[in-house]
Design a protein around this motif. Structure first.
Motif, PDB file in Angstrom:
ATOM      1  N   GLN A  17       0.968  -1.143   0.001  1.00 53.13           N
ATOM      2  CA  GLN A  17      -0.072  -0.098  -0.071  1.00 53.13           C
ATOM      3  C   GLN A  17       0.796   1.298   0.077  1.00 53.13           C
ATOM      4  O   GLN A  17       0.299   2.456  -0.045  1.00 53.13           O
ATOM      5  CB  GLN A  17      -0.931  -0.070   1.192  1.00 53.13           C
TER       6      GLN A  17
ATOM      7  N   LYS B 270       2.686   3.644  -1.935  1.00 55.55           N
ATOM      8  CA  LYS B 270       2.877   3.809  -3.106  1.00 55.55           C
ATOM      9  C   LYS B 270       3.798   4.802  -3.659  1.00 55.55           C
ATOM     10  O   LYS B 270       3.758   5.167  -4.630  1.00 55.55           O
ATOM     11  CB  LYS B 270       1.426   4.302  -3.772  1.00 55.55           C
TER      12      LYS B 270
ATOM     13  N   ARG C 279       5.166  10.257 -11.037  1.00 55.34           N
ATOM     14  CA  ARG C 279       4.688   8.842 -11.057  1.00 55.34           C
ATOM     15  C   ARG C 279       5.377   7.984 -12.096  1.00 55.34           C
ATOM     16  O   ARG C 279       4.446   7.371 -12.716  1.00 55.34           O
ATOM     17  CB  ARG C 279       3.259   9.023 -11.294  1.00 55.34           C
TER      18      ARG C 279
END
Ligand code: UDP
Ligand code: MG
Length: 325
Positions: free
Chosen positions: A173, A175, A299
């Motif tokens: 989780q 990220k 990202r």
């Protein structure tokens, strides 16, 4: 049904160590009844023959899985890829150089499988065989991190750790792009059993960590898991203001009492360069955080896969769809 343990092995230029590693691991696996193993090698863009060694192992043993990166992404990325692709009920991360003794596996398994602990982690209590200066800075780093970060980072903790699904789920989780494993392991919580052992020297090949690389890595860790340096730069600013105010009062009083003989050019230069230094230092700190934020907002993937033989959930879905069609 027996438990499946996934062994994640990040490899970077480990052609000489890998066969020895697999042999040792195999010996321990043989002794553990009622447990299945899958060994997941992550080739982190090695420039030597590591890939072929892994393919060779895969052709000989049916429990070998692999993920090959398109280039070197670092050990953290390799561990993350391992966690992403591991399918076991329990997952363990091990170095390829046998510095993480496979002989500890049964003990680790007994802790996590009893349900009492969510992970069984290891730490070395000695740093025998390591350059003293490196040990010194490593100790300093752990002390500093302990003070300025919430993450519970244990001195001498290795990445050699067996985890249950709950623990792995929590790791996945996280990220962030700057996935600093030592901090991440220490920040998810849950119950961890610490197992201590004496340092073992690597069986073959060379360490991938130069002093400079370790230094940069530790800065990354601090930036990723603490905002204290930012507070530090504000505190220094405040302190400088106070000093300046006292100085102004001093100068005014002196002028009133003794008139103004123009002097003090050297002290002025010292003060200006001191303040400029502090300003640049603070800017640097802010820059570090900004740079990390820049990388986060892009990202980008943590790693890029060239080739693999693992069954992703995604691929499984595709297979099912094909069957239905
Ligand atoms: N490693 C990696 N990518 C890297 C550097 C290292 O996957 O960019 C792997 C390496 O193959 C080994 C483990 O990480 O399995 C630990 O590396 P090393 O033994 O060089 O570190 P040390 O034990 O000296 O801290
Ligand atoms: Mg090593």
């Amino acid at each position: 049904m027996s438990d499946l343990i996934s062994v994640i092995v990040p490899c970077y230029n480990e052609e000489t160590a890998l066969p020895l590693f697999y042999e040792e691991l195999h010996k321990v696996i043989e002794t553990m009844n009622n447990v299945e193993f899958e060994v997941l090698f992550i080739d982190d863009g090695s420039s030597d023959n590591t890939r072929n060694v892994i393919l060779d192992l895969e052709s000989k043993y049916n429990n070998v899985r692999y993920v090959f990166f398109s280039r070197n992404f670092g050990k953290d990325a390799a561990m993350k890829a391992g966690l992403d692709h591991a399918t076991g009920d329990y997952v363990v991360i091990m170095d390829a150089d046998l510095q993480d003794p496979p002989a500890l596996l049964p003990e680790m398994y007994s802790y996590v499988s009893s349900g009492e602990y969510d992970s069984a982690a290891t730490r070395r209590v000695t740093r025998k065989g390591e350059p003293p200066i490196r040990s010194f800075f490593a100790r300093m780093f752990y002390k500093l991190m302990g003070k300025i970060s919430d993450a519970d980072i244990m001195d001498g903790a290795r990445d050699y750790r067996m985890m249950n699904r709950k623990f792995v789920g929590a790791l996945l989780q996280m990220k962030e792009y700057n996935w600093f494993s030592k901090g991440i392991f220490g920040s998810v919580g849950f119950k961890t059993k610490w197992i201590e052992f004496e340092n073992v020297e690597r069986v073959a090949g060379e360490t991938k960590w130069s002093f400079w690389k370790l230094f940069k890595y530790s800065i990354e860790g601090i930036v990723a898991f603490s905002t204290t340096p930012l507070v530090l730069s504000s505190a220094m600013g405040l302190l400088m203001c106070l000093v300046a105010i006292i100085f102004v009062i001093f100068i005014i009083v002196r002028k009133l009492l003794y008139g103004d003989p123009v002097a003090g050019w050297p002290s002025m230069v010292c003060i200006i360069s001191f303040i400029a230094g502090i300003q640049m230092f603070s800017l640097g700190i802010i820059g570090q955080y900004l740079a990390k934020t820049y990388l986060e907002v892009k990202r980008r993937p943590m790693y890029i896969i060239d080739e693999k033989n693992t069954n992703d959930k995604k691929e499984e879905v595709n297979v099912k769809e094909e069957k239905e069609a």
